[in-house]
Scaffold this motif. Sequence first.
Motif, short mmCIF file in Angstrom:
data_model
loop_
_atom_site.label_atom_id
_atom_site.label_comp_id
_atom_site.label_asym_id
_atom_site.label_seq_id
_atom_site.Cartn_x
_atom_site.Cartn_y
_atom_site.Cartn_z
N GLY A 1 0.75 -1.34 0.08
CA GLY A 1 0.08 0.00 -0.16
C GLY A 1 0.65 1.22 0.06
O GLY A 1 0.49 2.20 -0.21
N ALA A 2 2.10 1.17 0.44
CA ALA A 2 3.05 2.10 0.34
C ALA A 2 3.74 2.36 -0.89
O ALA A 2 4.62 1.36 -1.28
CB ALA A 2 3.92 2.04 1.53
N GLN A 3 3.89 3.47 -1.53
CA GLN A 3 4.13 3.82 -2.94
C GLN A 3 5.64 3.50 -2.91
O GLN A 3 6.45 2.92 -3.99
CB GLN A 3 3.93 5.22 -3.46
CG GLN A 3 4.32 5.34 -4.76
CD GLN A 3 3.47 4.75 -5.71
OE1 GLN A 3 2.18 4.80 -5.57
NE2 GLN A 3 3.99 4.08 -6.66
N ALA A 4 6.33 4.09 -1.90
CA ALA A 4 8.04 3.84 -1.84
C ALA A 4 8.38 2.55 -1.67
O ALA A 4 9.20 2.08 -2.26
CB ALA A 4 8.36 4.78 -0.45
N ILE A 5 7.54 1.73 -1.18
CA ILE A 5 7.89 0.34 -0.99
C ILE A 5 7.52 -0.43 -1.98
O ILE A 5 8.51 -1.54 -2.62
CB ILE A 5 7.06 -0.33 0.33
CG1 ILE A 5 7.61 0.71 1.68
CG2 ILE A 5 7.58 -1.80 0.43
CD1 ILE A 5 9.16 0.52 1.80
N SER A 6 6.53 -0.13 -2.79
CA SER A 6 6.23 -0.89 -3.68
C SER A 6 7.25 -0.82 -4.88
O SER A 6 7.64 -1.66 -5.90
CB SER A 6 4.66 -0.94 -4.07
OG SER A 6 4.47 0.49 -4.52
N ASN A 7 7.61 0.38 -5.03
CA ASN A 7 8.51 1.05 -5.95
C ASN A 7 10.02 -0.09 -5.66
O ASN A 7 10.57 -0.44 -6.65
CB ASN A 7 9.15 2.39 -5.99
CG ASN A 7 8.01 3.05 -6.40
OD1 ASN A 7 7.20 2.51 -7.14
ND2 ASN A 7 7.94 4.46 -6.08
#
Length: 361
Positions: A156-162
């Motif tokens: 759910g966290a953009q920074a992590i999914s990247n």
Amino acid sequence: MHSSSLLPDPAVYQPDTLDLNTDEKAADYWFKCFRDMVAKFAKVAVKSQEEDQTATQRAEQFQAAYLQRLEEHQRNVPVNKGKVILGTSELLKLNETLLRRYGFADPWLRQKRLENASAMARLKQRLQELDALADEDTRWTELVRGVLAGNMFDWGAQAISNILEQDSNFGLHSALDRIEKRPWLLDNLDSWLNRLKGEPHKCAVVFVDNSGVDVVLGVLPFVRGLLKRGTKVLLCANSEPALNDVTSEELRSLLDDCSRECEVLEQAWSQGQLLVYANGQTSPCLDMRTLPKELCDAIAANETDLLVIEGMGRALHTNLNARFGCETLKLAVIKNKWLAKYLGGEDMFAVVCKFEPAAPS
């Protein structure tokens, strides 16, 4: 509505940390953030049902419906200011409600299964690493860091999914290297370590977050640490799917598998020292006023004296400022630059480790 013995006064309990109706800066940031996020969720939804010809159309309808509701919320800000609280929890819940409405019951299911299997294969090794630490403080520090590092695995966290999309080898140890070095943004670790020198807690209720590395390699070793002290543990997971959060049903089958890797877990799981409950939630946040009766009864019957809340949705978007009727440990990594700054941190992966005594009843 069942209020558990964890709430000293349910009437004053307010789970939401932010109010977008009164906080203009927060509103500017989060409305934009959710607008961007829904496009990504629509993609995940389509991918989860590739074989279904109607998936693309339904995902588009989901996205349109979500954006429309977001607009309404934003338009109503001046009207609702000071009357109704609009937390980020409401917008996260809306996402799950609409995904289900358009026929996407659990878009992250495949991802969760892959991550659970992969994390389980590493559990034994992680437990051996931890058991090799002779010093009690060092071991508990590493157990807490493990929960925090595990909490990085959040789609759910953009920074992590990247990061996860770019690096398939990103695992617990990579995450341990990425989280903020101490002193953390909110750092009560020393009080927690100090507390562990005292009497063991009778019973801990632990609200868990993501599947995979988070629950298997982060939370379970921590829970095992509590079990070894003689503390009974009630593990609480979502009633319904939300993002890649583990559900109570999935958690039960995970524990069947994980307990084969570890005697402590096996014994606790088979003898009822370790139990799993559904938390009554359908989103990644946590409202203590809506816990199921069965869970509230168990919390009371076991004389629960420790509450552990893990993850951004449950411990930051909600409950960060709430006080509870027993000792409380809130653990999360802030996977959002804006929120880290808002809470006074510099670092993207700033850490919240908040240990609080029981609120006076």
